[in-house]
Design an enzyme around this catalytic site. Structure first.
Site, short mmCIF file in Angstrom:
data_model
loop_
_atom_site.label_atom_id
_atom_site.label_comp_id
_atom_site.label_asym_id
_atom_site.label_seq_id
_atom_site.Cartn_x
_atom_site.Cartn_y
_atom_site.Cartn_z
N ILE A 173 0.83 -1.20 0.00
CA ILE A 173 0.00 0.00 0.00
C ILE A 173 0.86 1.25 0.00
CG2 ILE A 173 -1.79 1.29 1.22
CD1 ILE A 173 -2.71 -1.32 -0.18
N CYS A 179 -9.78 -2.25 2.20
CA CYS A 179 -10.11 -2.27 0.77
C CYS A 179 -11.49 -2.88 0.55
CB CYS A 179 -9.04 -3.05 0.00
SG CYS A 179 -8.73 -4.73 0.62
N THR A 180 -11.82 -3.90 1.33
CA THR A 180 -13.11 -4.56 1.16
C THR A 180 -14.26 -3.68 1.62
OG1 THR A 180 -12.03 -6.72 1.44
CG2 THR A 180 -14.42 -6.66 1.69
N THR A 184 -2.52 -12.10 0.43
CA THR A 184 -1.80 -10.90 0.86
C THR A 184 -0.54 -11.31 1.61
OG1 THR A 184 -2.81 -10.68 3.06
CG2 THR A 184 -4.03 -9.74 1.18
N ARG A 221 -4.35 -19.33 7.59
CA ARG A 221 -3.38 -18.46 6.91
C ARG A 221 -1.97 -19.04 6.98
NH1 ARG A 221 -5.10 -12.08 7.52
NH2 ARG A 221 -7.32 -12.43 7.87
N THR A 226 -13.02 -11.62 8.35
CA THR A 226 -12.92 -10.24 7.89
C THR A 226 -13.91 -9.40 8.67
OG1 THR A 226 -13.21 -8.72 6.03
CG2 THR A 226 -14.54 -10.70 6.00
#
EC number: 1.2.1.59
Length: 337
Positions: A12, A154-155, A184, A199, A212
């Site tokens: 970012i 972002c979501t 990511t 993850r 999320t």
């Protein structure tokens, strides 16, 4: 013109820098970067990007203490503790906090203790002064009150404009969201330890279900939706561009064509440049480098029983999001006295 520093020159941070380099008549000046890597490595990664390609028509050089872009020197420093950074000496107004570490107000205030005036967190915040999504609630920004601010995720930036349109037009009773999200840097390339056991698994060969807060966070920018939305994420083996699958029960009876028309009207009106609308039969890679926060895929819209609405939308989770970070920084600059 305000003086800006980036803390954390990762995906970012570098996307933000590229967005800034491409923005005409910007009200911000990129003065400094703090990152654990050295300036020469960061200059190389800024110029050559696996997603964005080579940065063209820009001359980039570096030495031990700075990166120079088209003759403009950007000072570089490397310290993991924000309180040690020379923000007062360098007269920094705004920090773009993109490490993913200092996302709480307590953490972000370390930049203020070092002499910066405001901090913009490029992630969901904790106890921040305000969370803002451009196109949804950016008009609520108060320069005298909001010093530690979040650009949400972002979501959330993809979801909130759609939620706003559906809620304003049809009234949302409740809903759920699934984001099919590119992997990511918080995942493992090969199986290795991670606090999230899913993850921990190899990102490039697995579909990885994970949590999320993006759907719940919509309530931070549309308060009337508090407690009405939730969601999950599926991390998939693609490097960039993601897709939201949003299903809501609505108060006003409707049909597919009416839902799409409402979204199309918003994309051509109040949400132009933030919400895009497409009837093309495209795939994720076609949306790489898209500036909009959210691109509705109209062919996938469904309505069942006149009150259950499904909308799907693409988003470039790096570039599109970074454009909104820059937009919010520009808004802060405009309000500066």
């Amino acid at each position: 013109m305000i003086r800006v520093a980036i803390n954390g020159f990762g995906r970012i941070g570098r996307n933000f820098a590229r967005c800034w380099l491409g923005r005409e008549n910007s009200n911000i000046e990129l003065v400094a970067v703090n990152d654990t890597s050295d300036p020469r490595t960061n200059a190389h990664l800024l110029k050559y990007d696996s997603m964005l390609g080579k940065l063209k028509n820009v001359d980039i050089t570096a030495d031990d203490n700075s990166i120079t872009v088209n003759g403009k020197t950007i000072k570089c420093v490397s310290d993991r503790n924000p309180e040690n950074l020379p923000w007062k000496e360098w007269e920094i107004d705004l920090i773009i906090e993109s490490t993913g570490v200092f996302t709480s107000k307590e953490g972000a205030l370390k930049h203020v203790n070092a002499g910066a005036k405001k901090v913009l967190i490029t992630a969901p915040g904790k106890n921040e002064d305000g969370t803002f999504v451009i196109g949804v609630n950016h008009h609520d920004y108060d320069h005298n009150v909001h010093h530690i601010i979040s650009n949400a995720s972002c979501t959330t930036n993809c979801l909130a404009p759609i939620a706003k349109v559906l809620n304003d037009k049809f009234g949302i009773i409740k809903g759920s969201m699934t984001t099919t999200h590119s992997y990511t840097g918080d995942q493992r390339l090969l199986d290795a330890s991670h606090r999230d056991l899913r993850r921990a698994r190899a990102a490039a060969i697995n579909i990885v279900p994970t949590s999320t807060g993006a759907a719940k966070a919509v309530a931070l920018v549309i308060p009337e939706l508090k407690g009405k939305l939730n969601g999950v994420a599926l991390r998939v083996p693609t490097p960039n561009v993601s897709m939201v699958d949003f299903v809501v029960q609505v108060e006003k009876r409707t049909i597919t064509e009416e839902v799409n028309q409402a979204l199309k009207d918003a994309s051509e009106g109040p949400l132009k440049g933030i919400l895009d609308y497409s009837e093309l039969q495209l795939v994720s890679s076609d949306y790489q480098g898209t500036d909009a926060s959210s691109i509705v895929d109209a062919s996938l819209t469904l309505v069942m029983g006149n009150d259950l609405v499904k909308v799907m939308a693409w988003y470039d989770n790096e570039w599109g999001y970074s454009q909104r970070v820059l937009d919010l920084a520009e808004l802060v600059a405009e309000k500066w006295v």
